[in-house]
Structures are given as structure tokens and as C-alpha cells.
Design a protein around this motif. Structure first.
Motif, PDB file in Angstrom:
ATOM      1  N   GLN A  10       0.838  -1.191   0.000  1.00  7.16           N
ATOM      2  CA  GLN A  10       0.000   0.000   0.000  1.00  7.16           C
ATOM      3  C   GLN A  10       0.876   1.245   0.000  1.00  7.16           C
ATOM      4  O   GLN A  10       2.087   1.159  -0.172  1.00  7.16           O
ATOM      5  CB  GLN A  10      -0.979  -0.016   1.173  1.00  7.16           C
ATOM      6  CG  GLN A  10      -0.357  -0.225   2.546  1.00  7.16           C
ATOM      7  CD  GLN A  10      -1.409  -0.346   3.632  1.00  7.16           C
ATOM      8  OE1 GLN A  10      -2.418   0.352   3.634  1.00  7.16           O
ATOM      9  NE2 GLN A  10      -1.187  -1.232   4.587  1.00  7.16           N
ATOM     10  N   GLY A  19      -1.183   4.417   5.307  1.00  6.17           N
ATOM     11  CA  GLY A  19      -0.750   3.259   4.525  1.00  6.17           C
ATOM     12  C   GLY A  19       0.209   2.385   5.313  1.00  6.17           C
ATOM     13  O   GLY A  19      -0.025   2.057   6.481  1.00  6.17           O
ATOM     14  N   GLY A  82      -3.737  -2.248   0.093  1.00  2.00           N
ATOM     15  CA  GLY A  82      -4.506  -1.031   0.250  1.00  2.00           C
ATOM     16  C   GLY A  82      -4.375  -0.154  -0.976  1.00  2.00           C
ATOM     17  O   GLY A  82      -4.422  -0.644  -2.116  1.00  2.00           O
ATOM     18  N   ASP A 112      -8.314  -4.218   1.161  1.00  2.00           N
ATOM     19  CA  ASP A 112      -8.939  -2.933   1.466  1.00  2.00           C
ATOM     20  C   ASP A 112      -9.064  -2.179   0.140  1.00  2.00           C
ATOM     21  O   ASP A 112      -8.080  -1.633  -0.363  1.00  2.00           O
ATOM     22  CB  ASP A 112      -8.067  -2.148   2.449  1.00  2.00           C
ATOM     23  CG  ASP A 112      -8.723  -0.862   2.916  1.00  2.00           C
ATOM     24  OD1 ASP A 112      -9.869  -0.588   2.510  1.00  2.00           O
ATOM     25  OD2 ASP A 112      -8.076  -0.111   3.680  1.00  2.00           O
ATOM     26  N   ASP A 239      -6.381   2.494   7.332  1.00  2.00           N
ATOM     27  CA  ASP A 239      -5.174   1.691   7.133  1.00  2.00           C
ATOM     28  C   ASP A 239      -4.767   0.996   8.433  1.00  2.00           C
ATOM     29  O   ASP A 239      -4.375  -0.177   8.425  1.00  2.00           O
ATOM     30  CB  ASP A 239      -4.027   2.576   6.633  1.00  2.00           C
ATOM     31  CG  ASP A 239      -4.394   3.354   5.388  1.00  2.00           C
ATOM     32  OD1 ASP A 239      -5.126   2.808   4.543  1.00  2.00           O
ATOM     33  OD2 ASP A 239      -3.961   4.513   5.265  1.00  2.00           O
TER      34      ASP A 239
END
Length: 353
Positions: A10, A19, A82, A112, A239
């Protein structure tokens, strides 16, 4: 595969916690041998009036993944993905997840699907949407917000029954076992049906999270969790939540000793849900509540005279905006004990029929 190996892909910021820079400390603290690939490298998050850095392209990511592959480093039992900045980069990530899933059918993967939010709409390239849809069957858990759940299914959530239809589609058509809709707004009558209201007993505004596990017939087995909202000042909460949830999720592969649930899991009432995903979420929320309270306290005690840390940062000039954003950075490291030993005050409940 190594039981405690976890890969997180991410965004990353050099300063602050968004993140991977939000996920790293909780994952490592909870005993995961976590490794991190950054899809973005910024100086700070984009809520600041100024930032610098780059979004990495598919060529960059493939170079990292291919050399991890050549060196026998793709041995992960768990995976978290992410924010990914482009359809091409996300396709590269999807190919890696597909490879890891093929090599290890027991891979526990939390997706995510970072795309947008209610009231704000899509804030990424919309071409990522069909790629995210194609990634859903690879996931063990997905954590969309209400907007993301709607665009993934092309269905609106306007009631508890329409939410049930969205969850049913994710389970049946996209083969997702566990869905956690991290924030959802329902009509007052539906909220009352759950036995709650839109405020907590002390008058605080409340957030509602709704989760579901697929039954054998793909019907949603629904549960919910309500907890204090604590304002919308923060960046990186989602996150941090995703990392904590994956770290604590006991279903599937083994988890490190530090990540095992602390506190009492015995239901306090027949209405309480003790599914592994629900309890992982409850622990994640408990840790996050402590982090947010500590951050709020920091905002109150460290604000400069004349600077309102709780005001609309968009109304400020650049220098004052930066001062406020620095105050709002999550106090994650300072909350180490609350990550290791959260106090669970809000417990997941079954959605009544």
C-alpha cells in the motif's frame, strides 16, 4: 510458507501514519514478521496543503516482485493490500496475489479496496473498479466503506435490507467469505431495529460498522459493532484498522502469540457475536479508540495560540494548515500498550432477523 510472514502492499509517507507507515508498527508489535512494498512514496499525506513524492508504476512494482520471487522471498502466510494508484499497478498487485494464492491456498488475504467515500465520491482512477471486482474472489476478508461496497456491487445501501442484498452479492457472486463494511448510515427505523440509536447512551455521536460471514448457502450471517465516532479529523484510520484486523484474525493460519486475543471472549449475552472476524474487529476498534483518544488529547494540549486543531483545515492558509495536520497525526507508537492489550468496551452483536 512461514506462519508469521506477512506482506503489506500500500501507500507510504515519510512523515506521519498513512498506509504502510500506519500498518508497520502495529503489525510488528503484534509479532508478525511483516514486509512492506510501497505503491506511493510521499513526504506526508495529501491532507496537508503541500506534499511531494511519487506514485510508483507497474514496472517498479514488477521489478520488486520478480526479484522477491527469484530470491525465494514470496513465502507469506498473510497479505494486506490497500491504496494502489493506477489500474496498471493494481493489475500487477492482483497478479502477485493470484500467484501467492495458487502457491498457498491457505493464504489469509485482507483486501482494502481504497477508492472513495460517501460525500466525496471516487478519488482514484475509476478504471481500478473492474480490477478490484476481479480481485474479490481472492480475498479472505474485504474492508470497504459504504461507498466502496456500493460501487463494488453497483447497488445502493439505503436500508438494512438493501445492505443485506449488497452483502449477499459479495458472498454469492464474488465469493468473498468475510465482509466488513467499516462505516454505514442506515435509516432511524433500521438502527432502532438493531436495538441502538445514532448516539451512544452518553450522547456521543456513534459510528456503525456491519460485518458478514457467508453461510454455506451464501446468505449473509450479519453482525454489527457500534462505537464512538470521535470526529473526522484523522487520516490513516482505515489503514490502521485493516492492519489490526488482519493481525488479530484467528481463522486460517496460525498467528503469533502477541496477536492472540486478550480479554474475555465469552458472550455477555445471546445476542453477542463471537465469530473470529467479529472479535478481530472488536479488538482493532478497541486499539483504534485508544489511539484516537490519545491523538485528541495531543491536539488539545499542543495547539498553538490562535490555531484551532478541530476546525476546517481547508479554511486555513498553508502554514496554519500544516501546523494543524501535524497535530492530527495518529499517536500510534505512543499507544503501544493499547495495541498489545486493548480494552474491549464495544462488543459485536448479531443483526436480529
Amino acid at each position: 510458507m512461514l506462519a508469521d510472514k506477512l506482506l503489506s502492499i500500500q501507500s507510504h509517507v515519510a512523515s506521519g501514519h498513512v498506509g504502510n507507515s500506519a500498518a508497520a508498527f502495529p503489525l510488528l508489535l503484534l509479532g508478525w514478521d511483516a514486509e512492506f512494498v510501497n505503491t506511493v512514496q510521499f513526504s506526508n499525506h495529501t491532507g496537508y496543503a503541500r506534499w511531494g513524492g511519487i506514485r510508483f508504476d507497474a514496472t517498479h512494482l514488477e521489478d520488486i516482485f520478480s526479484n522477491m520471487r527469484r530470491n525465494g522471498l514470496l513465502r507469506h502466510a498473510r497479505m494486506l493490500t490497500g491504496y494502489t494508484p493506477s489500474p496498471e499497478a493494481l493489475t500487477c498487485v492482483k497478479e502477485l496475489v493470484t500467484e501467492l494464492r495458487k502457491n498457498n491456498p491457505e493464504l489469509v488475504y485482507l483486501l482494502d479496496p481504497v477508492m472513495g467515500d460517501m460525500g466525496r465520491g471516487m478519488y482514484v482512477n475509476p478504471d481500478v473498479l473492474p480490477i478490484y471486482r476481479s480481485m474479490l474472489p481472492l480475498a479472505t476478508v474485504i474492508c470497504p466503506n459504504q461507498f466502496e461496497a456500493q460501487v463494488l456491487t453497483d447497488m445502493e445501501i439505503t436500508s438494512l435490507e438493501s445492505l443485506r442484498s449488497v452483502l449477499r452479492k459479495l458472498h454469492k457472486d464474488h465469493q468473498v467469505e468475510n465482509v466488513v463494511v467499516t462505516s454505514v448510515a442506515l435509516p432511524d427505523a433500521d438502527v432502532a431495529h438493531l436495538g441502538i440509536s445514532n448516539t451512544l447512551p452518553n450522547g456521543e455521536p456513534a459510528m456503525l460498522l456491519v460485518g458478514s460471514r457467508a453461510r454455506p448457502d451464501n446468505e449473509p450471517e450479519m453482525w454489527y459493532l457500534q462505537f464512538p465516532e470521535l470526529g473526522n479529523y484523522f487520516v490513516g484510520v482505515g489503514d490502521t484498522f485493516a492492519a489490526l484486523t488482519l493481525a488479530r484474525f484467528t481463522e486460517g493460519t496460525q498467528i503469533p502469540d502477541a496477536a492472540h486475543a486478550c480479554g474475555e471472549q465469552v458472550p455477555e449475552s445471546p445476542s453477542e457475536c463471537t465469530l473470529p472476524i467479529a472479535w478481530a474487529v472488536a479488538l482493532a476498534v478497541a486499539s483504534l479508540q485508544a489511539i484516537l483518544h490519545r491523538t485528541l488529547d495531543f491536539m488539545k494540549t499542543h495547539a498553538e495560540p490562535g490555531i484551532d486543531p478541530f476546525g476546517d483545515s481547508n479554511d486555513l492558509d498553508i502554514e496554519d494548515n500544516v501546523k494543524v495536520m501535524r497535530l492530527r497525526e495518529l499517536r500510534i507508537v505512543q499507544s503501544a500498550n493499547d495495541i498489545l492489550h486493548p480494552t474491549v468496551r464495544y462488543r459485536p452483536q448479531w443483526v436480529p432477523n
